[in-house]
Enzyme design. Structure first.
Site, PDB file in Angstrom:
ATOM      1  CE  LYS A   1      -3.747  -2.582   2.054  1.00  0.00           C
ATOM      2  NZ  LYS A   1      -4.627  -2.732   3.371  1.00  0.00           N
TER       3      LYS A   1
ATOM      4  CD  GLN B   1      -3.463  -4.641   6.417  1.00  0.00           C
ATOM      5  OE1 GLN B   1      -3.652  -3.686   5.615  1.00  0.00           O
ATOM      6  NE2 GLN B   1      -3.735  -5.854   5.766  1.00  0.00           N
TER       7      GLN B   1
ATOM      8  CG  ASP C   1      -9.666  -0.522   4.596  1.00  0.00           C
ATOM      9  OD1 ASP C   1      -9.158  -0.734   3.386  1.00  0.00           O
ATOM     10  OD2 ASP C   1      -8.937  -0.688   5.584  1.00  0.00           O
TER      11      ASP C   1
END
Ligand code: GUN
Length: 294
Positions: A52, A96, A119
């Site tokens: 990422k 995460q 997200d």
């Protein structure tokens, strides 16, 4: 049979994002800024977060990596989230997952300002998505929609079967494909562990999306001739012939299924690389105030 090359498509989309960022920054917009919070040292999570951050560099975003040890408390993590929520330079951030067992993922997800939830995991974004309002779409379903659209694969009126009802793949995918919208208008069946006769459902699918986390579960006898097969699985399978001692297999037995398909995604190099693109697209949208006006 046509292979949908997720790796190549991801490169194309990243190139488009980079060009747009250069243009907008040239016109005075600040650089998009994504932050990633990584707790502990899970090797898979480290790889994902590194990807990422690398992708941010590739598309011309600023990135911030916040790495904290597994021993962090829930309060300390919530404090980091508070700071990111209020930092005006940060357009979006992710925590995460999975988190270490002693941390409460649900509380963490809810603590993220939905306007920065690139997200697309916050109930506000899921709810808005379900109602067809502007929202950040979760990475994997958004990536799959891109794969379908950019290969001119029609979804309207098609029979779609999705295997797996997770919050981050199966359930949002079923909502998106059944919406009255572009890339929607499909008739969707969501199969799960309590479904009776999964193979029977699969055989009727024009588009089959496998996201159950079971290596090589979908076999040729379960697939209709000419179907589009999207494989979301990334399963470690012991393989002494590999240097690492394992290989990564999808949920679909590629070798036998591929000859029956009109389109199929490989593993690796299929859906996986597309998910990072989704995150970049959401972060750019946030910076532009496209989903929630600034
Ligand atoms: N873990 C596995 N997939 C994801 C994802 O898309 N976002 C986050 N934050 N964690 C993940």
């Amino acid at each position: 049979m046509k292979l949908i090359d997720g790796k190549a498509l991801a490169q194309t989309i990243k190139g488009e994002i980079k060009a747009e960022v250069e243009k907008l920054v040239g016109e005075g917009m600040k650089k998009p800024h994504l932050a990633a919070v990584l707790i502990g040292s899970d090797p898979a999570s480290q790889v994902y977060v590194r990807n990422k951050v690398r992708s941010c560099d590739q598309v011309g975003f600023t990135s911030t990596l916040i790495n904290r040890p597994e021993s962090i408390t829930q309060e300390e993590l919530l404090h980091i989230i508070d700071q990111l929520n209020t930092d005006e330079d940060i357009d979006g951030f992710i925590v995460q997952l999975p988190l270490p067992k002693h941390l409460n993922e649900e509380e963490v997800t809810l603590a993220i300002d939905h306007r920065k939830d690139v997200d697309g995991f916050h109930p506000m974004n899921i709810g808005r998505m379900a109602q067809g309002l502007s929202s950040y779409l979760p990475a994997t379903p958004y990536g799959i929609l891109q794969m379908l659209e950019r290969n001119d694969i029609e979804t309207q009126g098609k029979e779609v079967v999705i295997l797996g009802r997770s919050n981050i793949v199966g359930t949002p995918m079923s909502i998106l494909l059944s919406r009255k919208a572009k890339n929607g208008n499909a008739t969707v069946q969501l199969c799960h562990s309590r479904t009776v006769d999964i193979p029977g459902h699969c055989r009727k699918a024009d588009i089959l999306i496998a996201a159950i986390g079971r290596a090589n579960y979908v076999t040729a006898d379960m697939v209709k001739e000419g179907a589009v097969v999207i494989d979301v699985g990334i399963n470690r399978v012991n393989d002494p012939s590999k240097k690492k001692g394992y290989r990564l297999d999808g949920d679909v037995h590629f070798e036998s299924v591929a000859p029956k398909c009109s389109y199929i995604t490989p593993v690796p190099g299929g859906v996986g690389p597309m998910t990072v693109c989704s995150l970049m697209m959401n972060t750019l949208k946030s910076c532009k105030g496209e989903v929630y006006p600034k």
